[in-house]
Design a protein around this motif. Structure first.
Motif, PDB file in Angstrom:
ATOM      1  N   GLN A 132       0.860  -1.181   0.000  1.00 29.55           N
ATOM      2  CA  GLN A 132       0.000   0.000   0.000  1.00 29.55           C
ATOM      3  C   GLN A 132       0.899   1.235   0.000  1.00 29.55           C
ATOM      4  O   GLN A 132       2.111   1.141   0.171  1.00 29.55           O
ATOM      5  CB  GLN A 132      -0.921  -0.006   1.227  1.00 29.55           C
ATOM      6  N   ALA A 133       0.255   2.365  -0.245  1.00 26.62           N
ATOM      7  CA  ALA A 133       1.037   3.608  -0.383  1.00 26.62           C
ATOM      8  C   ALA A 133       1.830   3.870   0.896  1.00 26.62           C
ATOM      9  O   ALA A 133       1.357   3.677   2.007  1.00 26.62           O
ATOM     10  CB  ALA A 133       0.095   4.766  -0.682  1.00 26.62           C
ATOM     11  N   GLY A 134       3.073   4.301   0.700  1.00 29.25           N
ATOM     12  CA  GLY A 134       3.932   4.592   1.855  1.00 29.25           C
ATOM     13  C   GLY A 134       5.383   4.752   1.428  1.00 29.25           C
ATOM     14  O   GLY A 134       5.692   5.093   0.294  1.00 29.25           O
ATOM     15  N   GLY A 135       6.286   4.469   2.365  1.00 31.70           N
ATOM     16  CA  GLY A 135       7.714   4.633   2.117  1.00 31.70           C
ATOM     17  C   GLY A 135       8.295   5.746   2.978  1.00 31.70           C
ATOM     18  O   GLY A 135       7.582   6.615   3.477  1.00 31.70           O
ATOM     19  N   SER A 136       9.602   5.722   3.119  1.00 31.54           N
ATOM     20  CA  SER A 136      10.286   6.733   3.947  1.00 31.54           C
ATOM     21  C   SER A 136      11.085   7.738   3.134  1.00 31.54           C
ATOM     22  O   SER A 136      11.527   8.754   3.669  1.00 31.54           O
ATOM     23  CB  SER A 136      11.221   6.049   4.953  1.00 31.54           C
ATOM     24  N   GLY A 137      11.325   7.439   1.857  1.00 39.90           N
ATOM     25  CA  GLY A 137      12.039   8.396   1.010  1.00 39.90           C
ATOM     26  C   GLY A 137      13.483   8.049   0.735  1.00 39.90           C
ATOM     27  O   GLY A 137      14.166   8.781   0.004  1.00 39.90           O
ATOM     28  N   THR A 138      14.001   6.932   1.310  1.00 35.83           N
ATOM     29  CA  THR A 138      15.373   6.522   1.013  1.00 35.83           C
ATOM     30  C   THR A 138      15.415   5.753  -0.305  1.00 35.83           C
ATOM     31  O   THR A 138      14.374   5.414  -0.877  1.00 35.83           O
ATOM     32  CB  THR A 138      15.923   5.635   2.139  1.00 35.83           C
ATOM     33  N   PHE A 139      16.624   5.446  -0.766  1.00 36.19           N
ATOM     34  CA  PHE A 139      16.745   4.681  -2.011  1.00 36.19           C
ATOM     35  C   PHE A 139      16.148   3.296  -1.852  1.00 36.19           C
ATOM     36  O   PHE A 139      15.488   2.784  -2.759  1.00 36.19           O
ATOM     37  CB  PHE A 139      18.213   4.581  -2.422  1.00 36.19           C
ATOM     38  N   GLY A 140      16.380   2.681  -0.697  1.00 36.67           N
ATOM     39  CA  GLY A 140      15.854   1.339  -0.474  1.00 36.67           C
ATOM     40  C   GLY A 140      14.383   1.312  -0.107  1.00 36.67           C
ATOM     41  O   GLY A 140      13.747   0.257  -0.212  1.00 36.67           O
ATOM     42  N   ASP A 141      13.845   2.442   0.326  1.00 38.09           N
ATOM     43  CA  ASP A 141      12.441   2.509   0.722  1.00 38.09           C
ATOM     44  C   ASP A 141      11.819   3.803   0.185  1.00 38.09           C
ATOM     45  O   ASP A 141      11.431   4.696   0.943  1.00 38.09           O
ATOM     46  CB  ASP A 141      12.332   2.465   2.246  1.00 38.09           C
ATOM     47  N   PRO A 142      11.729   3.910  -1.148  1.00 36.20           N
ATOM     48  CA  PRO A 142      11.189   5.140  -1.741  1.00 36.20           C
ATOM     49  C   PRO A 142       9.690   5.285  -1.472  1.00 36.20           C
ATOM     50  O   PRO A 142       8.997   4.308  -1.182  1.00 36.20           O
ATOM     51  CB  PRO A 142      11.487   4.964  -3.232  1.00 36.20           C
ATOM     52  N   ILE A 143       9.224   6.521  -1.580  1.00 33.51           N
ATOM     53  CA  ILE A 143       7.814   6.837  -1.341  1.00 33.51           C
ATOM     54  C   ILE A 143       7.008   6.602  -2.627  1.00 33.51           C
ATOM     55  O   ILE A 143       7.498   6.830  -3.744  1.00 33.51           O
ATOM     56  CB  ILE A 143       7.670   8.295  -0.868  1.00 33.51           C
ATOM     57  N   THR A 144       5.784   6.204  -2.440  1.00 34.93           N
ATOM     58  CA  THR A 144       4.891   5.941  -3.588  1.00 34.93           C
ATOM     59  C   THR A 144       4.609   7.215  -4.379  1.00 34.93           C
ATOM     60  O   THR A 144       4.422   8.291  -3.812  1.00 34.93           O
ATOM     61  CB  THR A 144       3.564   5.358  -3.083  1.00 34.93           C
ATOM     62  N   PHE A 145       4.592   7.079  -5.708  1.00 33.48           N
ATOM     63  CA  PHE A 145       4.064   8.146  -6.569  1.00 33.48           C
ATOM     64  C   PHE A 145       3.253   7.519  -7.698  1.00 33.48           C
ATOM     65  O   PHE A 145       3.325   6.305  -7.963  1.00 33.48           O
ATOM     66  CB  PHE A 145       5.168   9.079  -7.092  1.00 33.48           C
ATOM     67  N   ALA A 146       2.441   8.364  -8.374  1.00 32.17           N
ATOM     68  CA  ALA A 146       1.538   7.891  -9.444  1.00 32.17           C
ATOM     69  C   ALA A 146       1.705   8.745 -10.684  1.00 32.17           C
ATOM     70  O   ALA A 146       2.157   9.906 -10.606  1.00 32.17           O
ATOM     71  CB  ALA A 146       0.088   7.925  -8.967  1.00 32.17           C
ATOM     72  N   THR A 147       1.377   8.162 -11.852  1.00 28.10           N
ATOM     73  CA  THR A 147       1.383   8.888 -13.127  1.00 28.10           C
ATOM     74  C   THR A 147       0.173   8.415 -13.949  1.00 28.10           C
ATOM     75  O   THR A 147      -0.591   7.534 -13.515  1.00 28.10           O
ATOM     76  CB  THR A 147       2.668   8.609 -13.944  1.00 28.10           C
ATOM     77  N   ARG A 148       0.068   8.958 -15.134  1.00 28.67           N
ATOM     78  CA  ARG A 148      -0.939   8.469 -16.082  1.00 28.67           C
ATOM     79  C   ARG A 148      -0.645   7.022 -16.445  1.00 28.67           C
ATOM     80  O   ARG A 148       0.513   6.578 -16.366  1.00 28.67           O
ATOM     81  CB  ARG A 148      -0.942   9.319 -17.351  1.00 28.67           C
ATOM     82  N   GLN A 149      -1.667   6.318 -16.853  1.00 28.52           N
ATOM     83  CA  GLN A 149      -1.508   4.912 -17.249  1.00 28.52           C
ATOM     84  C   GLN A 149      -0.474   4.800 -18.367  1.00 28.52           C
ATOM     85  O   GLN A 149      -0.529   5.537 -19.357  1.00 28.52           O
ATOM     86  CB  GLN A 149      -2.856   4.361 -17.738  1.00 28.52           C
TER      87      GLN A 149
END
Length: 230
Positions: A132-149
């Motif tokens: 599910q959406a989340g993450g801390s922002g590091t390289f190993g644990d990046p945060i979720t983002f979305a784009t167009r299909q």
């Protein structure tokens, strides 16, 4: 010896003068005689003159000068040079990777408050990294983002210098335009998160497929009622 000889000569002359005839006394003239430095002369006044030679002058010389015993010393030799330093050179730390943005886009924000369904952390690609959406922002644990299909391949990483965080594509947004990216700011549902989303929205550069090791400030962009300030 010279003094005894001179005294004898004087006595002999005196006796001779005394034994001479009276007629001869007035006119007696005895030539001068050098008796070892004594001058004797007789005449009407029978004067005697003694002249002593000056005493020999001894050559007085001071004590012999001591031999020159001054020892000439050579100047101190310089200390020996230190041995060469054969220690291996210290490895200098290599400079870290540099932030090199290679794309620019409009950055939108979303949270659990405005997600579909509302209040949830559901994502379109739960098998990429996070369920599910989340993450801390590091390289190993990046945060979720979305784009167009189909705009990017799921799992694509980006780095946003303004936010100093890594993001990973795990969702799809139906209202995104071409080139738009929608970044997850957190699981909050309060009204403050909506204000934070508006404050962070911008057009900014980002780095597509960034290396590990770029500067990171980890954590949600909105957490505990506070919005991240670039």
């Amino acid at each position: 010896m010279r003094l005894r000889y001179a005294a004898g000569a004087v006595l002999a002359l005196t006796l001779a003068a005394c034994t001479s005839s009276p007629d001869q006394m007035p006119g007696l003239a005895v030539p001068s005689m050098d008796a070892g430095g004594i001058e004797i002369s007789t005449g009407n006044t029978a004067q005697q003159s003694f002249s002593m030679p000056p005493p020999p002058v001894a050559s007085i010389s001071g004590p012999a000068a001591p031999p020159n015993t001054t020892t000439t010393t050579n100047p101190a030799a310089p200390p020996p040079a230190p041995p060469p330093n054969n220690a291996p050179p210290v490895n200098q730390p290599k400079p870290g990777p540099q932030v090199q943005p290679n794309a620019t886009g409009r950055l939108l924000m979303f949270s659990a408050r405005d997600n579909e369904p509302r209040g949830s952390r559901d994502i379109a690609y739960p098998n990429v990294l996070h369920g599910q959406a989340g993450g801390s922002g590091t390289f190993g644990d990046p945060i979720t983002f979305a784009t167009r299909q189909n705009a990017m391949r799921p799992g694509t990483r980006i780095y946003v210098p303004d936010f100093r965080r890594y993001f990973i594509l795990e969702d799809v947004c139906g209202d995104c335009g071409s080139g738009d990216l929608k970044l997850w700011v957190g699981a909050a549902t309060d009204s403050g998160v909506s204000s934070c989303e508006q404050a962070l929205q911008r057009t900014a550069p980002y780095q597509l497929n960034p290396p590990d090791g770029l500067p990171v400030v980890s954590g949600d962009l909105y957490q505990n009622g506070r919005c991240y300030r670039p």
